[in-house]
Write an enzyme that holds these catalytic residues in place. Sequence first.
Site, mmCIF file in Angstrom:
data_model
loop_
_atom_site.group_PDB
_atom_site.id
_atom_site.type_symbol
_atom_site.label_atom_id
_atom_site.label_comp_id
_atom_site.label_asym_id
_atom_site.label_seq_id
_atom_site.Cartn_x
_atom_site.Cartn_y
_atom_site.Cartn_z
ATOM 1 N N ASP A 1 0.845 -1.182 0.000
ATOM 2 C CA ASP A 1 0.000 0.000 0.000
ATOM 3 C C ASP A 1 0.885 1.237 0.000
ATOM 4 O O ASP A 1 2.096 1.148 0.188
ATOM 5 C CB ASP A 1 -1.025 -0.005 1.137
ATOM 6 C CG ASP A 1 -0.423 0.124 2.522
ATOM 7 O OD1 ASP A 1 0.790 -0.121 2.683
ATOM 8 O OD2 ASP A 1 -1.166 0.466 3.460
ATOM 9 N N TYR B 1 2.937 4.810 0.687
ATOM 10 C CA TYR B 1 3.589 5.441 1.840
ATOM 11 C C TYR B 1 2.555 6.304 2.576
ATOM 12 O O TYR B 1 1.698 6.920 1.947
ATOM 13 C CB TYR B 1 4.750 6.316 1.373
ATOM 14 C CG TYR B 1 5.869 5.565 0.702
ATOM 15 C CD1 TYR B 1 6.636 4.635 1.392
ATOM 16 C CD2 TYR B 1 6.200 5.810 -0.636
ATOM 17 C CE1 TYR B 1 7.684 3.951 0.775
ATOM 18 C CE2 TYR B 1 7.250 5.138 -1.257
ATOM 19 C CZ TYR B 1 7.979 4.215 -0.542
ATOM 20 O OH TYR B 1 9.013 3.551 -1.164
ATOM 21 N N PHE C 1 6.506 1.977 -4.375
ATOM 22 C CA PHE C 1 7.909 2.180 -3.989
ATOM 23 C C PHE C 1 8.443 3.575 -4.338
ATOM 24 O O PHE C 1 9.510 3.955 -3.858
ATOM 25 C CB PHE C 1 8.834 1.105 -4.589
ATOM 26 C CG PHE C 1 8.576 -0.271 -4.056
ATOM 27 C CD1 PHE C 1 8.978 -0.636 -2.773
ATOM 28 C CD2 PHE C 1 7.913 -1.222 -4.825
ATOM 29 C CE1 PHE C 1 8.734 -1.908 -2.282
ATOM 30 C CE2 PHE C 1 7.671 -2.502 -4.335
ATOM 31 C CZ PHE C 1 8.082 -2.843 -3.061
ATOM 32 N N HIS D 1 11.193 -9.298 0.679
ATOM 33 C CA HIS D 1 10.910 -7.870 0.548
ATOM 34 C C HIS D 1 12.195 -7.064 0.752
ATOM 35 O O HIS D 1 13.060 -7.459 1.550
ATOM 36 C CB HIS D 1 9.857 -7.461 1.582
ATOM 37 C CG HIS D 1 9.219 -6.146 1.287
ATOM 38 N ND1 HIS D 1 9.784 -4.957 1.695
ATOM 39 C CD2 HIS D 1 8.089 -5.831 0.625
ATOM 40 C CE1 HIS D 1 9.006 -3.961 1.292
ATOM 41 N NE2 HIS D 1 7.981 -4.461 0.637
#
Length: 219
Positions: free
Chosen positions: A62, A64, A75, A184
């Site tokens: 989701d 920032y 990202f 991740h």
Amino acid sequence: MFQNEWSEFLKSEFKKSYFIRLADFLKEEYQTKTIYPVKKDVFSCFEYCDYSALKVVILGQDPYHQPHQAHGCAFSVRPGVKIPPSLVNIYKEAVDDVQIPMPQTGYLTPWAKQGVLLLNTVMTVEENKPTSHKQKGWEIFTDEVIRKCDQHPQPIVFILWGKHAQSKEPLITHRKHLILKAPHPSPLSAYHGFFGSKPFSKTNDFLQAHQRQPIDWRI
């Protein structure tokens, strides 16, 4: 709403009952709380990367949730904003993998404009409350987006970092595509297999093997 090849797909989803409920929820949220990204940027990942140009899908979770960061691409952060830790690690891997200079900005639109869809599986968030818009309908929508990508006539690369992104692998059914999986890039997990996974060179090797233009990963 912008007009490109994604537009008809988006319009058809917007008419479905689940999305009408999601839209009602979002209208209230935007009126009463601070929500990221701003409304005009929610679908910007589709604006920067049109469907026919699609080569790579990078899945995030989701947006920032701090001010001035999110702008609708997973990202990525706006120009001038401090580069978040996960993106720093993505850059470190890219520098090592494909020998690009270390980027000085976290604004990933140069990737998107070359055919990299930077898709968050949940596309909005309340300020300071990560995953606050989880299970409100976004997952239904982005699952449909992933299926649409899977139907692409050209071979594409799906980059799945972390368990959340990897949970979407069953939606990718066509064998012509390449699925790249790794932990991740967050500081908590990057040293457990993300570093050294070489997603950038593997992506370009695959694209070139299928007579598609590779991505210039420089920012």
